[in-house]
Motif scaffolding. Sequence first.
Motif, PDB file in Angstrom:
ATOM      1  N   LEU A   9     101.835 137.879  41.773  1.00  0.00           N
ATOM      2  CA  LEU A   9     100.429 138.022  42.148  1.00  0.00           C
ATOM      3  C   LEU A   9      99.755 139.116  41.328  1.00  0.00           C
ATOM      4  O   LEU A   9      98.660 138.918  40.785  1.00  0.00           O
ATOM      5  N   ILE A  10     100.401 140.268  41.224  1.00  0.00           N
ATOM      6  CA  ILE A  10      99.823 141.390  40.473  1.00  0.00           C
ATOM      7  C   ILE A  10      99.640 141.016  39.002  1.00  0.00           C
ATOM      8  O   ILE A  10      98.587 141.253  38.405  1.00  0.00           O
ATOM      9  N   ALA A  11     100.692 140.409  38.421  1.00  0.00           N
ATOM     10  CA  ALA A  11     100.620 140.016  37.016  1.00  0.00           C
ATOM     11  C   ALA A  11      99.517 138.978  36.792  1.00  0.00           C
ATOM     12  O   ALA A  11      98.762 139.045  35.810  1.00  0.00           O
ATOM     13  N   LEU A  12      99.404 138.044  37.729  1.00  0.00           N
ATOM     14  CA  LEU A  12      98.413 136.984  37.585  1.00  0.00           C
ATOM     15  C   LEU A  12      96.997 137.511  37.782  1.00  0.00           C
ATOM     16  O   LEU A  12      96.064 137.086  37.086  1.00  0.00           O
ATOM     17  N   VAL A  13      96.810 138.449  38.709  1.00  0.00           N
ATOM     18  CA  VAL A  13      95.493 139.053  38.905  1.00  0.00           C
ATOM     19  C   VAL A  13      95.034 139.746  37.614  1.00  0.00           C
ATOM     20  O   VAL A  13      93.893 139.582  37.171  1.00  0.00           O
ATOM     21  N   VAL A  14      95.944 140.523  37.011  1.00  0.00           N
ATOM     22  CA  VAL A  14      95.605 141.209  35.760  1.00  0.00           C
ATOM     23  C   VAL A  14      95.240 140.198  34.682  1.00  0.00           C
ATOM     24  O   VAL A  14      94.231 140.346  33.969  1.00  0.00           O
TER      25      VAL A  14
ATOM     26  N   ALA B 170      89.976 137.937  40.836  1.00  0.00           N
ATOM     27  CA  ALA B 170      89.431 138.032  39.483  1.00  0.00           C
ATOM     28  C   ALA B 170      87.931 137.734  39.460  1.00  0.00           C
ATOM     29  O   ALA B 170      87.155 138.438  38.805  1.00  0.00           O
ATOM     30  N   VAL B 171      87.517 136.710  40.183  1.00  0.00           N
ATOM     31  CA  VAL B 171      86.093 136.357  40.202  1.00  0.00           C
ATOM     32  C   VAL B 171      85.288 137.421  40.952  1.00  0.00           C
ATOM     33  O   VAL B 171      84.143 137.708  40.599  1.00  0.00           O
ATOM     34  N   THR B 172      85.877 138.040  41.973  1.00  0.00           N
ATOM     35  CA  THR B 172      85.207 139.139  42.671  1.00  0.00           C
ATOM     36  C   THR B 172      84.968 140.309  41.724  1.00  0.00           C
ATOM     37  O   THR B 172      83.883 140.922  41.729  1.00  0.00           O
ATOM     38  N   VAL B 173      85.966 140.609  40.885  1.00  0.00           N
ATOM     39  CA  VAL B 173      85.800 141.660  39.876  1.00  0.00           C
ATOM     40  C   VAL B 173      84.673 141.293  38.911  1.00  0.00           C
ATOM     41  O   VAL B 173      83.847 142.139  38.541  1.00  0.00           O
ATOM     42  N   MET B 174      84.626 140.023  38.504  1.00  0.00           N
ATOM     43  CA  MET B 174      83.545 139.560  37.630  1.00  0.00           C
ATOM     44  C   MET B 174      82.195 139.758  38.295  1.00  0.00           C
ATOM     45  O   MET B 174      81.230 140.209  37.662  1.00  0.00           O
ATOM     46  N   LEU B 175      82.116 139.443  39.581  1.00  0.00           N
ATOM     47  CA  LEU B 175      80.851 139.559  40.311  1.00  0.00           C
ATOM     48  C   LEU B 175      80.395 141.012  40.382  1.00  0.00           C
ATOM     49  O   LEU B 175      79.214 141.323  40.185  1.00  0.00           O
TER      50      LEU B 175
END
Length: 261
Positions: free
Chosen positions: A17-22, A184-189
């Motif tokens: 999960l951590i690797a995929l989030v990054v 990831a999309v939340t970070v984009m937002l």
Amino acid sequence: MDSLLSAFTDPAALAALIALVVMEVVLGIDNLVFISILTNKLPEAQQPKARRIGIGLALGMRLVLLSMIAWLVGLTQPVIDLGFSGPPDMHGAPTFETQFSWRDLILIAGGLFLIWKATKEIHHNVDPDGSDDVLGKDGKTAISFGSAIAQIIVLDMIFSLDSILTAVGMTDNLAVMVIAVIVAVTVMLVAADPLANFIARNPTVVMLALGFLLMIGAVLIADGFGVHVPKGYIYAAMAFSTLVEVLNIFARRAKMRKDGV
């Protein structure tokens, strides 16, 4: 529910999960840069709305693709074979190939679109007699809201496909993929408005970002032809270029303070 809990309790799933989030956040940067550049061409009042719609569409497309994983994996099966390939590399794999899957064709089309779009934008920035229209149609009207959203949708589709295929290659836990995409999309937002404002305040950053889009477009086309450029090299180059530009910005600001501007 069990798979959701395992994403936080199972060490292997948590590491994935951590690797995929990054990875998803890094892949999302490309998407966000394009959205920022494009929406900055809209009237100021429409820019935040267009960014939210663009990022919302990116999330929606990723979640839809996750629900269609079996079909998505099928997109990697060859559908066209022109019958020739490049010489083998040091690992014995061909340096390029002309056996194309639907994924390859989509990546090539997306890469061509990115190169076209970035080239048009660069011409718009360097041509002193260019129009105010990002599409170069005339000098009276800015890009329309509908046109901006339509172009964002096209690129969202390309980046979403790349994002989800990356996720499928890293884990087979659907819950982990869903959580990583949402984070990831939340970070984009969260980063959308600050990034767009930063680009608007620093015109030279626009050219740097357009250079990134040209490079990403070329990499997508190469990937479609079976030439796999390690993503680490791409993002290391982008990070180094960004660091140099940041130093240039600090230098310009220091000079302006010294000159009393």
